[in-house]
Scaffold this motif. Structure first.
Motif, PDB file in Angstrom:
ATOM      1  N   LYS A  67       0.832  -1.203   0.000  1.00 57.36           N
ATOM      2  CA  LYS A  67       0.000   0.000   0.000  1.00 57.36           C
ATOM      3  C   LYS A  67       0.867   1.253   0.000  1.00 57.36           C
ATOM      4  O   LYS A  67       0.542   2.251  -0.662  1.00 57.36           O
ATOM      5  N   ALA A  68       1.981   1.223   0.723  1.00 59.18           N
ATOM      6  CA  ALA A  68       2.886   2.372   0.749  1.00 59.18           C
ATOM      7  C   ALA A  68       3.488   2.619  -0.626  1.00 59.18           C
ATOM      8  O   ALA A  68       3.603   3.761  -1.074  1.00 59.18           O
ATOM      9  N   VAL A  69       3.881   1.551  -1.299  1.00 62.82           N
ATOM     10  CA  VAL A  69       4.422   1.676  -2.661  1.00 62.82           C
ATOM     11  C   VAL A  69       3.363   2.266  -3.586  1.00 62.82           C
ATOM     12  O   VAL A  69       3.627   3.185  -4.369  1.00 62.82           O
ATOM     13  N   TYR A  70       2.143   1.749  -3.488  1.00 58.18           N
ATOM     14  CA  TYR A  70       1.038   2.236  -4.316  1.00 58.18           C
ATOM     15  C   TYR A  70       0.780   3.715  -4.063  1.00 58.18           C
ATOM     16  O   TYR A  70       0.613   4.504  -5.009  1.00 58.18           O
ATOM     17  N   ASP A  71       0.735   4.122  -2.799  1.00 57.66           N
ATOM     18  CA  ASP A  71       0.436   5.511  -2.461  1.00 57.66           C
ATOM     19  C   ASP A  71       1.490   6.466  -3.020  1.00 57.66           C
ATOM     20  O   ASP A  71       1.160   7.549  -3.517  1.00 57.66           O
ATOM     21  N   VAL A  72       2.751   6.079  -2.929  1.00 51.93           N
ATOM     22  CA  VAL A  72       3.823   6.931  -3.441  1.00 51.93           C
ATOM     23  C   VAL A  72       3.746   7.027  -4.961  1.00 51.93           C
ATOM     24  O   VAL A  72       3.891   8.111  -5.544  1.00 51.93           O
ATOM     25  N   MET A  73       3.500   5.905  -5.626  1.00 55.10           N
ATOM     26  CA  MET A  73       3.371   5.934  -7.075  1.00 55.10           C
ATOM     27  C   MET A  73       2.169   6.774  -7.507  1.00 55.10           C
ATOM     28  O   MET A  73       2.243   7.541  -8.464  1.00 55.10           O
ATOM     29  N   LEU A  74       1.061   6.620  -6.793  1.00 50.84           N
ATOM     30  CA  LEU A  74      -0.163   7.338  -7.140  1.00 50.84           C
ATOM     31  C   LEU A  74       0.035   8.846  -7.036  1.00 50.84           C
ATOM     32  O   LEU A  74      -0.354   9.603  -7.933  1.00 50.84           O
ATOM     33  N   ALA A  75       0.624   9.294  -5.934  1.00 58.46           N
ATOM     34  CA  ALA A  75       0.786  10.727  -5.705  1.00 58.46           C
ATOM     35  C   ALA A  75       1.998  11.306  -6.418  1.00 58.46           C
ATOM     36  O   ALA A  75       2.042  12.501  -6.700  1.00 58.46           O
ATOM     37  N   GLY A  76       2.985  10.473  -6.700  1.00 63.02           N
ATOM     38  CA  GLY A  76       4.208  10.966  -7.304  1.00 63.02           C
ATOM     39  C   GLY A  76       5.257  11.362  -6.288  1.00 63.02           C
ATOM     40  O   GLY A  76       6.376  11.737  -6.649  1.00 63.02           O
ATOM     41  N   ASP A  77       4.910  11.284  -5.007  1.00 67.33           N
ATOM     42  CA  ASP A  77       5.839  11.582  -3.926  1.00 67.33           C
ATOM     43  C   ASP A  77       5.278  10.981  -2.640  1.00 67.33           C
ATOM     44  O   ASP A  77       4.206  10.372  -2.662  1.00 67.33           O
ATOM     45  N   ASP A  78       5.999  11.155  -1.535  1.00 64.12           N
ATOM     46  CA  ASP A  78       5.521  10.603  -0.270  1.00 64.12           C
ATOM     47  C   ASP A  78       5.096  11.692   0.714  1.00 64.12           C
ATOM     48  O   ASP A  78       5.050  11.467   1.928  1.00 64.12           O
ATOM     49  N   GLU A  79       4.780  12.875   0.195  1.00 65.38           N
ATOM     50  CA  GLU A  79       4.311  13.941   1.068  1.00 65.38           C
ATOM     51  C   GLU A  79       2.892  13.616   1.558  1.00 65.38           C
ATOM     52  O   GLU A  79       2.053  13.140   0.777  1.00 65.38           O
ATOM     53  N   PRO A  80       2.581  13.878   2.834  1.00 65.51           N
ATOM     54  CA  PRO A  80       1.269  13.539   3.396  1.00 65.51           C
ATOM     55  C   PRO A  80       0.195  14.551   3.011  1.00 65.51           C
ATOM     56  O   PRO A  80      -0.431  15.186   3.868  1.00 65.51           O
ATOM     57  N   VAL A  81      -0.045  14.679   1.705  1.00 67.38           N
ATOM     58  CA  VAL A  81      -1.036  15.631   1.202  1.00 67.38           C
ATOM     59  C   VAL A  81      -2.121  14.848   0.468  1.00 67.38           C
ATOM     60  O   VAL A  81      -1.824  14.147  -0.503  1.00 67.38           O
ATOM     61  N   PRO A  82      -3.379  14.930   0.907  1.00 62.15           N
ATOM     62  CA  PRO A  82      -4.453  14.212   0.220  1.00 62.15           C
ATOM     63  C   PRO A  82      -4.560  14.626  -1.245  1.00 62.15           C
ATOM     64  O   PRO A  82      -4.237  15.770  -1.604  1.00 62.15           O
ATOM     65  N   MET A  83      -5.036  13.715  -2.101  1.00 54.90           N
ATOM     66  CA  MET A  83      -5.141  14.008  -3.524  1.00 54.90           C
ATOM     67  C   MET A  83      -6.011  15.231  -3.785  1.00 54.90           C
ATOM     68  O   MET A  83      -5.703  16.042  -4.665  1.00 54.90           O
ATOM     69  N   GLN A  84      -7.105  15.385  -3.030  1.00 55.28           N
ATOM     70  CA  GLN A  84      -7.997  16.516  -3.298  1.00 55.28           C
ATOM     71  C   GLN A  84      -7.379  17.859  -2.932  1.00 55.28           C
ATOM     72  O   GLN A  84      -7.907  18.912  -3.314  1.00 55.28           O
ATOM     73  N   ASP A  85      -6.253  17.835  -2.204  1.00 49.48           N
ATOM     74  CA  ASP A  85      -5.570  19.075  -1.843  1.00 49.48           C
ATOM     75  C   ASP A  85      -4.350  19.344  -2.721  1.00 49.48           C
ATOM     76  O   ASP A  85      -3.641  20.334  -2.512  1.00 49.48           O
ATOM     77  N   ARG A  86      -4.114  18.485  -3.685  1.00 48.42           N
ATOM     78  CA  ARG A  86      -2.948  18.636  -4.548  1.00 48.42           C
ATOM     79  C   ARG A  86      -3.268  19.542  -5.747  1.00 48.42           C
ATOM     80  O   ARG A  86      -4.419  19.642  -6.178  1.00 48.42           O
ATOM     81  N   PRO A  87      -2.248  20.221  -6.286  1.00 49.00           N
ATOM     82  CA  PRO A  87      -2.485  21.178  -7.379  1.00 49.00           C
ATOM     83  C   PRO A  87      -3.200  20.574  -8.580  1.00 49.00           C
ATOM     84  O   PRO A  87      -4.083  21.214  -9.158  1.00 49.00           O
ATOM     85  N   GLU A  88      -2.857  19.333  -8.960  1.00 47.71           N
ATOM     86  CA  GLU A  88      -3.476  18.740 -10.150  1.00 47.71           C
ATOM     87  C   GLU A  88      -4.971  18.521  -9.960  1.00 47.71           C
ATOM     88  O   GLU A  88      -5.721  18.538 -10.950  1.00 47.71           O
ATOM     89  N   PHE A  89      -5.396  18.307  -8.724  1.00 54.04           N
ATOM     90  CA  PHE A  89      -6.830  18.171  -8.456  1.00 54.04           C
ATOM     91  C   PHE A  89      -7.497  19.551  -8.453  1.00 54.04           C
ATOM     92  O   PHE A  89      -8.581  19.738  -9.014  1.00 54.04           O
ATOM     93  N   ARG A  90      -6.848  20.514  -7.851  1.00 58.07           N
ATOM     94  CA  ARG A  90      -7.431  21.848  -7.749  1.00 58.07           C
ATOM     95  C   ARG A  90      -7.551  22.534  -9.108  1.00 58.07           C
ATOM     96  O   ARG A  90      -8.468  23.329  -9.334  1.00 58.07           O
ATOM     97  N   THR A  91      -6.639  22.236 -10.027  1.00 62.92           N
ATOM     98  CA  THR A  91      -6.694  22.886 -11.336  1.00 62.92           C
ATOM     99  C   THR A  91      -7.947  22.496 -12.104  1.00 62.92           C
ATOM    100  O   THR A  91      -8.347  23.214 -13.031  1.00 62.92           O
ATOM    101  N   MET A  92      -8.579  21.389 -11.760  1.00 66.27           N
ATOM    102  CA  MET A  92      -9.816  21.012 -12.433  1.00 66.27           C
ATOM    103  C   MET A  92     -10.884  22.087 -12.257  1.00 66.27           C
ATOM    104  O   MET A  92     -11.713  22.305 -13.141  1.00 66.27           O
ATOM    105  N   SER A  93     -10.858  22.767 -11.124  1.00 69.61           N
ATOM    106  CA  SER A  93     -11.859  23.791 -10.850  1.00 69.61           C
ATOM    107  C   SER A  93     -11.713  24.995 -11.778  1.00 69.61           C
ATOM    108  O   SER A  93     -12.611  25.841 -11.855  1.00 69.61           O
ATOM    109  N   GLN A  94     -10.593  25.080 -12.470  1.00 66.95           N
ATOM    110  CA  GLN A  94     -10.376  26.180 -13.402  1.00 66.95           C
ATOM    111  C   GLN A  94     -10.953  25.884 -14.777  1.00 66.95           C
ATOM    112  O   GLN A  94     -10.935  26.754 -15.661  1.00 66.95           O
ATOM    113  N   ALA A  95     -11.472  24.684 -14.982  1.00 62.88           N
ATOM    114  CA  ALA A  95     -12.088  24.339 -16.266  1.00 62.88           C
ATOM    115  C   ALA A  95     -13.282  25.261 -16.507  1.00 62.88           C
ATOM    116  O   ALA A  95     -14.040  25.557 -15.581  1.00 62.88           O
TER     117      ALA A  95
END
Length: 222
Positions: A67-95
């Motif tokens: 699960k740790a390997v999956y989480d790091v691959m999914l996020a691209g790093d191991d920073e404890p930042v939820p996906m919904q708080d990451r820039p790539e998620f927030r940029t969707m709101s600019q659509a």
């Protein structure tokens, strides 16, 4: 007057994080090369240059390591930042509109699977079998995907609103199914699709799903 200074454990915390990262990186390499069932905690410890107990202390048992390997691959790093708080998620709101937002979300899903696809391909190909740890992992990422779908829909509603009588559960059910890792694995690894082909297909499919979840007649949109 007391001259005691507060204990600074920064160095210890940094060392622990470095050890965890080394274990997770080693686990990722082993999983991709040998698969889940071939990887043991003892073998992982040797690969990472630590003791087996250190693996348990720093990450956890085998399933937790995966699960740790999956989480790091999914996020691209191991920073404890939820996906919904990451820039790539927030940029969707600019659509600028709903279809563009849905396509942006599809692009995010495709990017995530580009990161984790190789790992999930190995895990899905071998199957969970009787391993409860792997079964729990699959169940966990399914729940997390559903939560991610729900967060994306909530972000869409905040940005652009939703039509009256929008069928949320229908949309989430189909979105959760279309964005499943098994679909990515089938199309990209097993059918030989390129990543852009998959990303374009998912975008078209999610936009069509959104449209079908809207009422057939909507006098005004909120």
């Amino acid at each position: 007057m007391s001259t005691d200074r507060p204990y600074d454990n920064t160095s210890r915390a940094e060392a622990a994080l470095a050890t965890r990262r080394r274990i997770v990186e080693a686990a990722g390499a082993l999983l991709l090369a040998e698969g889940y069932h071939a990887m043991s905690v003892t073998g992982l410890a040797a690969r990472a240059g630590v003791s087996a107990q250190t693996v348990y202390n720093a990450v956890g048992p085998k399933a937790a390591v995966v699960k740790a390997v999956y989480d790091v691959m999914l996020a691209g790093d191991d920073e404890p930042v939820p996906m919904q708080d990451r820039p790539e998620f927030r940029t969707m709101s600019q659509a600028p509109d709903r279809p563009s937002f849905v396509r942006a979300y599809a692009a995010l899903c495709a990017t995530i699977y580009e990161r984790v696809g190789p790992l999930l391909g190995v895990l899905l190909a071998q199957g969970a079998g009787g391993d409860t740890g792997l079964q729990d992992f699959v169940a966990t990422i399914d729940r997390e995907r559903r939560a991610g779908n729900t967060n994306a829909l909530a972000a869409l509603e905040r940005a652009h609103g939703l039509p009256g009588h929008f069928d949320r559960e229908r949309f989430l059910d189909v979105c959760w199914t279309l964005s499943a890792p098994e679909i990515y694995d089938r199309l990209v690894r097993r059918c030989g699709w390129t990543h852009p082909m998959y990303a374009a297909w998912l975008a078209d499919a999610l936009v069509a799903t959104f449209e079908r979840s809207c009422p057939s007649t909507t006098p005004t949109e909120e």
